[in-house]
Design an enzyme around this catalytic site. Structure first.
Site, PDB file in Angstrom:
ATOM      1  N   ASN A 161       0.856  -1.189   0.000  1.00 30.79           N
ATOM      2  CA  ASN A 161       0.000   0.000   0.000  1.00 30.79           C
ATOM      3  C   ASN A 161       0.886   1.231   0.000  1.00 30.79           C
ATOM      4  O   ASN A 161       1.349   1.692   1.040  1.00 30.79           O
ATOM      5  CB  ASN A 161      -0.905  -0.021   1.231  1.00 30.79           C
ATOM      6  CG  ASN A 161      -1.928  -1.133   1.175  1.00 30.79           C
ATOM      7  OD1 ASN A 161      -2.902  -1.052   0.443  1.00 30.79           O
ATOM      8  ND2 ASN A 161      -1.684  -2.203   1.936  1.00 30.79           N
ATOM      9  N   GLU A 162       1.134   1.747  -1.183  1.00 33.14           N
ATOM     10  CA  GLU A 162       2.045   2.878  -1.364  1.00 33.14           C
ATOM     11  C   GLU A 162       1.354   4.190  -0.997  1.00 33.14           C
ATOM     12  O   GLU A 162       0.132   4.228  -0.772  1.00 33.14           O
ATOM     13  CB  GLU A 162       2.509   2.928  -2.828  1.00 33.14           C
ATOM     14  CG  GLU A 162       3.253   1.683  -3.297  1.00 33.14           C
ATOM     15  CD  GLU A 162       4.688   1.587  -2.779  1.00 33.14           C
ATOM     16  OE1 GLU A 162       5.035   2.306  -1.814  1.00 33.14           O
ATOM     17  OE2 GLU A 162       5.460   0.781  -3.327  1.00 33.14           O
ATOM     18  N   PRO A 163       2.117   5.293  -0.886  1.00 31.53           N
ATOM     19  CA  PRO A 163       1.511   6.595  -0.616  1.00 31.53           C
ATOM     20  C   PRO A 163       0.338   6.878  -1.556  1.00 31.53           C
ATOM     21  O   PRO A 163       0.417   6.625  -2.760  1.00 31.53           O
ATOM     22  CB  PRO A 163       2.670   7.567  -0.852  1.00 31.53           C
ATOM     23  CG  PRO A 163       3.891   6.776  -0.476  1.00 31.53           C
ATOM     24  CD  PRO A 163       3.595   5.375  -0.947  1.00 31.53           C
ATOM     25  N   THR A 180      10.276   1.976  -3.843  1.00 33.71           N
ATOM     26  CA  THR A 180      10.084   0.558  -3.525  1.00 33.71           C
ATOM     27  C   THR A 180      10.772  -0.315  -4.569  1.00 33.71           C
ATOM     28  O   THR A 180      11.396  -1.331  -4.239  1.00 33.71           O
ATOM     29  CB  THR A 180       8.580   0.232  -3.465  1.00 33.71           C
ATOM     30  OG1 THR A 180       7.963   1.038  -2.465  1.00 33.71           O
ATOM     31  CG2 THR A 180       8.341  -1.229  -3.144  1.00 33.71           C
TER      32      THR A 180
END
Length: 638
Positions: A161-163, A180
């Protein structure tokens, strides 16, 4: 043991437990998971675990395996759901999380195969949405997650769950953040081989777990950990959503906790137990914060910086400034081997013996010149008996194309000299055939490993010749733990320790220089350092020379010691800096683009020089002498 000597803090919005070492924290978490499993067994129920991949949970999995083998912990009532998987990804690929989980845990315990759930990276794109919905349904049908294990990425991601991820997000296909991807490159050899997408549980899925345990080990996680724990809740740092969960435990080692307010600047939190180290840190912090040299700090500066309590201890800013300034000034020396015929009472190194046997341990074949090349040159120039010991072959950090190029050279040379032509042709054909069919991440053949090791060995020998190190003083240890042909290494073993003991007994050095990356619990540098520590511990009571040996620690290519930690700072002139650069250039396989560049895209010589310039600039800002560059060391008292 847990670090408990910090004051209570109002800055942290999540409960954080700090352990001295990552291994201690991992064992504590594993025992909590084991207790959950056993409690559920007594009730005749399933324990539903959310599991993570990456380096953070490996210690937990190792302890769970030990508990299974030695303390009869059964996993037959355990159901697991993994957080994520790269997309696309075949389950038998070395980089897949299916492979990781079986290698690190499932193959070693009695969990039922039908109870293992890992997102499927092989699905056609038109089936992904339906599959993700089914994954959510499976978790719900098991009664939800009893416990979710998490790591944290440098972007603040949990799972993938990235920014920008929503707190209500569910299992889905996502794009990976460039940072990432950079971090994942070590497993895929090159960034361009890292998948751009992944399947991940959503933040909302994670938040439904009854308990969440987040692990963070090493200095590389310190900055983002502070943002997660002390910052505001924001989708810019998805891990910050955990502040809204009623049952979260954040488990870290002391290095990951370095940026927390209660650790870095405890005087902003409450009363402190002032010792010399903390006083030095506070004064340096105040000097840099106010942009004033130390000797110009006033009582008002201390009061405005929440350091009134320190003034009470010291009496006045004048006395405090002078005390700390003199301490830092005494770290500066142009004589890293000790200055002959001098009063050495307040110098970093003793004067006698005037000519010392100096042993420089280099974990990889270029760490010596990258991290302390200027000091190495100065030791040689000042007449010391300098030895360099390369602890590992460094063979995985060579491109396949370089191995092919050197194999071609060997064949051309054999044919030109008419020496061993048939054997060389056979070996050359083996290399060509293997590299032609080599899979991504596949372990190199023994022959290719040998060629790559010889490339690194030749470069290291050339750098030593350039620096003036005598040829018999260059040692290649090839410690066994490293020789896997893959990024993943074996644990430190007895053969590794014995190799270090042997070279120490042979040289009996007056001073040792070693890569002191204590703050990375996973890296090769740490394993090499642990071998040195163990070897010295064994020799300490047996051999007299150990008592008079100083151990100096340098940092690797990416970081430098904090100014308050430095105990020896060696100035480097512009001419010496250029000589150091040329020594680094001898490592041609690492030039232009290294196999494992890390998070910094610049070449190693650029990172090194920037670090050395920065250290000198910090000393200048504190009001000390202005130098072109500096290399820094901390003495380890064993």
């Amino acid at each position: 043991m847990e670090v408990l000597n910090y004051p209570e803090t109002t800055f942290e919005k999540l409960p954080v437990t700090i352990f001295e070492e990552a291994a201690e924290g991992a064992v504590r978490v594993a025992h909590e998971i084991a207790e959950l499993i056993r409690r559920k067994q007594r009730l005749g129920e399933q324990a539903v675990l959310g599991l993570a991949t990456g380096s953070s949970p490996i210690g937990v999995y190792q302890e769970l395996i030990r508990l299974h083998r030695q303390e009869s912990l059964s996993f037959r009532n355990v159901v697991t759901f993994n957080l994520d998987e790269y997309y696309p990804m075949e389950p038998d690929e070395l980089q897949s999380y299916v492979y990781f989980m079986h290698e690190q845990l499932f193959n070693h315990i009695d969990i039922l195969p039908e109870n293992i759930h890992i997102p499927d990276g092989t699905l056609p794109i038109d089936r992904v949405k339906e599959y993700c919905q089914h994954y959510e349904k499976q978790i719900d049908e098991c009664g939800g997650l009893d416990m979710q294990l998490l790591g944290i990425g440098r972007t603040g991601h949990i799972g993938f769950n990235e920014p920008g991820s929503s707190i209500n997000s569910t299992t889905r296909l996502v794009k990976l953040d460039p940072l990432t991807i950079t971090d994942a490159a070590k497993d895929f050899i090159k960034e361009e081989f890292v998948p751009l997408r992944a399947l991940t549980m959503g933040v909302g899925t994670i938040m439904k777990a009854r308990k969440i345990i987040l692990l963070a080990w090493g200095e590389g996680k310190a900055k983002i950990l502070k943002e997660m724990v002390e910052g505001r809740v924001s989708d810019e740092v998805p891990a910050s959503f955990l502040q809204l969960h009623p049952q979260v435990a954040v488990v870290v080692d002391r290095w990951a906790a370095l940026e927390l307010t209660r650790v870095k600047t405890p005087w902003l939190v409450g009363m402190c137990a002032w010792d010399d180290s903390l006083i030095r840190r506070a004064v340096i912090w105040l000097s840099l914060r106010t942009r004033k040299p130390i000797l110009k700090l006033t009582d008002e500066d201390y009061k405005d910086g929440s350091l009134s309590d320190l003034l009470v201890e010291a009496g006045s800013a004048y006395n405090l400034n002078l005390r700390v300034f003199n301490t830092i000034q005494r770290t500066i020396t142009g004589w890293p081997g000790g200055k002959p015929n001098s009063n050495d009472a307040q110098r970093p190194e003793r004067a006698l013996p005037a000519i010392k046997r100096a042993l420089i341990f280099s974990p990889h074949p270029d760490d010596d010149v990258i991290s302390m090349g200027g000091t190495l040159l100065r030791l040689v120039d000042q007449g010391h008996d300098v030895h360099v010991a390369y602890q590992t072959s460094g063979n995985i950090a060579v491109f396949d194309d370089d191995a092919r190029r050197f194999a071609d050279f060997a064949l051309d040379f054999a044919e030109k000299m008419n020496v061993g032509v048939d054997d060389t042709r056979q070996k050359h054909a083996e290399v060509v055939e293997f590299l032609k069919h080599k899979k991504l991440g596949e372990e190199d053949s023994a022959l290719v490993q040998d060629i790559k090791a010889l490339i690194r060995k030749g470069e290291a020998a050339a750098a030593c010749r350039f620096c003036g190190v005598k040829e018999p003083n260059v040692h290649f240890m090839n410690m066994p733990f490293y020789e896997t042909g893959q990024v993943k290494k074996k644990p430190l073993g007895e053969a590794d320790i014995q190799a270090v003991i042997a070279i120490l007994q042979e040289i009996q050095p007056h001073q040792i220089f070693a890569a002191g990356d204590l703050r990375d619990p996973h890296g090769t540098h740490r394993v090499c350092l642990d071998a040195i520590f163990e070897a010295l511990a064994r020799l300490k009571g047996q051999e007299a020379w150990v008592a008079d040996c100083h151990l100096w620690l340098y940092r690797g290519a990416w970081q430098e010691w904090d100014v308050e930690e430095i105990e020896m700072a060696v100035p480097i002139s512009p001419e010496e800096l250029m000589r150091k650069r040329k020594a680094i250039f001898k490592h041609q396989s690492q030039k232009d683009s290294a196999v494992f560049p890390g998070n910094d895209k610049r070449e190693f010589w650029q990172r090194s020089e920037d670090r050395n310039h920065t250290t000198a600039q910090l000393y200048d800002q504190l009001g000390l002498a202005e130098y072109e560059a500096m290399e820094a060391f901390v003495r380890y008292r064993f």
